[in-house]
Write a protein that holds these residues in place. Structure first.
Motif, PDB file in Angstrom:
ATOM      1  N   ILE A   1      13.150 -22.261 -10.749  1.00 35.94           N
ATOM      2  CA  ILE A   1      12.712 -21.494 -11.840  1.00 35.94           C
ATOM      3  C   ILE A   1      11.418 -20.709 -11.441  1.00 35.94           C
ATOM      4  O   ILE A   1      10.621 -20.991 -10.286  1.00 35.94           O
ATOM      5  CB  ILE A   1      12.172 -22.532 -13.069  1.00 35.94           C
TER       6      ILE A   1
ATOM      7  N   VAL B   1       7.628 -19.666 -13.090  1.00 36.91           N
ATOM      8  CA  VAL B   1       7.038 -19.688 -14.054  1.00 36.91           C
ATOM      9  C   VAL B   1       5.364 -18.718 -14.022  1.00 36.91           C
ATOM     10  O   VAL B   1       5.203 -18.598 -12.888  1.00 36.91           O
ATOM     11  CB  VAL B   1       6.268 -21.264 -14.229  1.00 36.91           C
TER      12      VAL B   1
ATOM     13  N   TYR C   1       8.460 -18.993 -18.510  1.00 40.50           N
ATOM     14  CA  TYR C   1       9.517 -19.413 -17.502  1.00 40.50           C
ATOM     15  C   TYR C   1      10.961 -18.407 -17.537  1.00 40.50           C
ATOM     16  O   TYR C   1      11.234 -17.956 -18.402  1.00 40.50           O
ATOM     17  CB  TYR C   1      10.110 -21.000 -17.594  1.00 40.50           C
TER      18      TYR C   1
ATOM     19  N   CYS D   1       6.751 -20.118  -8.156  1.00 42.33           N
ATOM     20  CA  CYS D   1       8.361 -20.610  -8.199  1.00 42.33           C
ATOM     21  C   CYS D   1       8.735 -21.475  -7.494  1.00 42.33           C
ATOM     22  O   CYS D   1       7.926 -22.042  -6.593  1.00 42.33           O
ATOM     23  CB  CYS D   1       9.257 -19.312  -7.886  1.00 42.33           C
TER      24      CYS D   1
END
Length: 135
Positions: A111, A113, A132, A64
């Motif tokens: 985000i 992932v 994601y 992240c």
């Protein structure tokens, strides 16, 4: 030891004489980039993600951080969205093949992932078609 003293010891540096002053002085002496990196690393720890700097080649990881750049680079004649993800310890290039745009993936966005990371011959970390989650 009294509960008050135990609480101050549990706080770490803040419990020691001059601890608050030392932290304030450190923040004043640090650059904005260093402070941002510390904040990103704290977010990584809170989310239980793996720091990018500790990822090995071909490892399945959850990462992240913040998206720094987004570009569209064709690969093999097909469109591909590339985004640089930074977490304060390092960066990784995220590549989604066959896409021209991904809603929500934009610079400044946080985000998370998941996927397999690879280290190219140059040492640059790359993750292809990661799952994601926008934070």
């Amino acid at each position: 030891m009294s509960p008050h003293v135990q609480a101050r010891v549990a706080e770490g540096d803040a419990g020691r004489p001059g601890g608050l002053f030392r932290r304030a002085l450190r923040r004043l002496a640090s650059s904005n980039e260093e402070l941002e990196d510390e904040e990103l690393q704290r977010t990584v720890r809170e989310n239980g993600a793996t720091p990018i700097s500790s990822c090995a080649d071909r490892q399945l990881v959850d990462l992240c951080g913040d998206v720094r750049t987004v570009t569209i680079n064709p690969r093999g004649g097909k469109p591909a969205v590339e985004a640089e993800l930074k977490d304060g310890s390092g960066s990784v290039t995220l590549v989604w093949l066959g896409r021209r745009r991904i809603p929500g993936i934009e610079p400044g966005r946080a985000i998370r992932v998941s996927g397999r990371i690879s280290c190219a011959g140059t040492g640059q970390r790359v993750m292809f078609n990661p799952r994601y989650e926008l934070l």
